[in-house]
Design an enzyme around this catalytic site. Structure first.
Site, PDB file in Angstrom:
ATOM      1  N   ASP A 124      14.705  13.100 -49.000  1.00 42.94           N
ATOM      2  CA  ASP A 124      14.610  14.500 -48.600  1.00 42.94           C
ATOM      3  C   ASP A 124      13.472  14.640 -47.598  1.00 42.94           C
ATOM      4  O   ASP A 124      12.511  13.855 -47.610  1.00 42.94           O
ATOM      5  CB  ASP A 124      14.361  15.402 -49.811  1.00 42.94           C
ATOM      6  CG  ASP A 124      14.402  16.883 -49.438  1.00 42.94           C
ATOM      7  OD1 ASP A 124      15.403  17.318 -48.847  1.00 42.94           O
ATOM      8  OD2 ASP A 124      13.422  17.595 -49.716  1.00 42.94           O
ATOM      9  N   GLU A 149      10.973  17.715 -45.373  1.00 41.08           N
ATOM     10  CA  GLU A 149      10.596  19.091 -45.071  1.00 41.08           C
ATOM     11  C   GLU A 149      10.207  19.133 -43.593  1.00 41.08           C
ATOM     12  O   GLU A 149       9.734  18.136 -43.035  1.00 41.08           O
ATOM     13  CB  GLU A 149       9.431  19.564 -45.942  1.00 41.08           C
ATOM     14  CG  GLU A 149       9.709  19.531 -47.446  1.00 41.08           C
ATOM     15  CD  GLU A 149      10.846  20.432 -47.884  1.00 41.08           C
ATOM     16  OE1 GLU A 149      11.192  21.365 -47.136  1.00 41.08           O
ATOM     17  OE2 GLU A 149      11.398  20.205 -48.975  1.00 41.08           O
ATOM     18  N   GLU A 171       8.645  31.229 -41.785  1.00 39.64           N
ATOM     19  CA  GLU A 171       9.778  31.171 -42.707  1.00 39.64           C
ATOM     20  C   GLU A 171       9.847  29.826 -43.416  1.00 39.64           C
ATOM     21  O   GLU A 171      10.208  29.740 -44.591  1.00 39.64           O
ATOM     22  CB  GLU A 171      11.090  31.427 -41.960  1.00 39.64           C
ATOM     23  CG  GLU A 171      11.237  32.837 -41.411  1.00 39.64           C
ATOM     24  CD  GLU A 171      10.565  33.016 -40.058  1.00 39.64           C
ATOM     25  OE1 GLU A 171       9.862  32.075 -39.596  1.00 39.64           O
ATOM     26  OE2 GLU A 171      10.732  34.100 -39.465  1.00 39.64           O
ATOM     27  N   HIS A 191      10.053  24.111 -52.397  1.00 37.04           N
ATOM     28  CA  HIS A 191      10.668  22.852 -51.985  1.00 37.04           C
ATOM     29  C   HIS A 191       9.571  21.824 -51.725  1.00 37.04           C
ATOM     30  O   HIS A 191       8.524  22.136 -51.152  1.00 37.04           O
ATOM     31  CB  HIS A 191      11.483  23.048 -50.698  1.00 37.04           C
ATOM     32  CG  HIS A 191      12.752  23.799 -50.904  1.00 37.04           C
ATOM     33  ND1 HIS A 191      13.957  23.380 -50.419  1.00 37.04           N
ATOM     34  CD2 HIS A 191      13.007  24.966 -51.556  1.00 37.04           C
ATOM     35  CE1 HIS A 191      14.901  24.231 -50.744  1.00 37.04           C
ATOM     36  NE2 HIS A 191      14.341  25.217 -51.439  1.00 37.04           N
ATOM     37  N   ASP A 245      12.040  17.015 -54.803  1.00 34.18           N
ATOM     38  CA  ASP A 245      13.464  17.279 -54.593  1.00 34.18           C
ATOM     39  C   ASP A 245      14.278  15.990 -54.620  1.00 34.18           C
ATOM     40  O   ASP A 245      15.428  15.972 -55.094  1.00 34.18           O
ATOM     41  CB  ASP A 245      13.679  18.005 -53.263  1.00 34.18           C
ATOM     42  CG  ASP A 245      13.320  19.486 -53.350  1.00 34.18           C
ATOM     43  OD1 ASP A 245      12.879  19.919 -54.436  1.00 34.18           O
ATOM     44  OD2 ASP A 245      13.462  20.188 -52.342  1.00 34.18           O
TER      45      ASP A 245
END
Length: 236
Positions: A9, A11, A54, A155, A160
């Site tokens: 995963d 980010e 965001e 997250h 994750d």
């Protein structure tokens, strides 16, 4: 199926690498023969640009936190060597793979596209096939497969990946608990996730046999069933 799988995963600073957004965190856990090895890969990366507000709301990673972290070019070879030749297990794979290919291409060092050196399994596609018309986000899958994700308030790439590994194993074979391959039996038993084997020296189980009266009552009951429905399954 690959014996070595990397559940991965990332980010990022935003949602589109073509708009200049970058990877800021990579988290990976290794599965070999469907067991966690503990050989994880986790790094934060200075993206050399600001993170969109965001995105910060989603993962909580700030520009200040990343200022002293390495640049992608400093971790690229180690990351490439770690995932090379494995099957990557990713939820919504085009997003993460798109960012990975973008980062490697920016280096102009001849790194190939991800699909050229890894197979990629998209668990979102798998979940949609298994559960059409239903929500198939990671949180929704955790609820569906009774997987604890209470620590996932934001997250995070490594957390994750660990959760996704549990979801993936549940979707593909029913194994819902992850155990390090080098755990001993005591650790497995205490974690609740290992196979608990019975003591070979345990006392023999007591066998209770029906009495003559009980056997006669059973026979009479079967005869009543036969008269009503024909020969029963017990007598076939």
């Amino acid at each position: 199926m690959h014996t070595r799988q990397i559940v991965l995963d990332t980010e990022t600073t935003g949602i589109d690498p073509k708009a200049g957004h970058r990877i800021i965190e990579i988290g990976c856990v290794e599965l070999v023969n469907r067991r966690l090895t503990g050989n994880n890969f986790h790094v934060y990366i200075n993206p050399q640009r600001d993170i969109e507000e965001e995105a910060i709301d989603v993962h909580g990673i700030t520009n200040e936190f990343l200022r002293d972290k390495p640049f992608f070019h400093q971790i690229a070879q180690e990351f490439f060597d770690y995932i090379k030749g494995a099957e990557l297990v990713i939820h919504n794979a085009p997003f993460d793979v798109g960012f990975m290919d973008h980062e490697f291409a920016k280096l102009n060092q001849g790194f190939p596209a991800t699909h050229d050196y890894c197979q990629v399994l998209d668990t979102l596609v798998m979940a949609r096939d298994l559960h059409p018309g239903q929500k198939n986000s990671l949180d929704a899958l955790c609820r569906r497969y009774d997987i604890d994700n209470s620590k996932r308030t934001l997250h995070g790439a490594l957390l994750d990946s660990e959760i996704l590994a549990d979801v993936y194993l549940s979707m593909t074979g029913g194994q819902k608990k992850l155990n390090l391959a080098n755990q001993n039996k005591g650790e497995q038993a205490s974690s609740g996730g290992g196979i608990i084997r019975l003591d070979s020296n345990r006392p023999a189980l007591k066998v209770l046999r029906a009495s003559a009266d009980e056997e006669q009552a059973h026979t009479e009951r079967l005869e009543l069933v036969n008269k009503a429905c024909g020969q029963s399954l017990w007598q076939q």
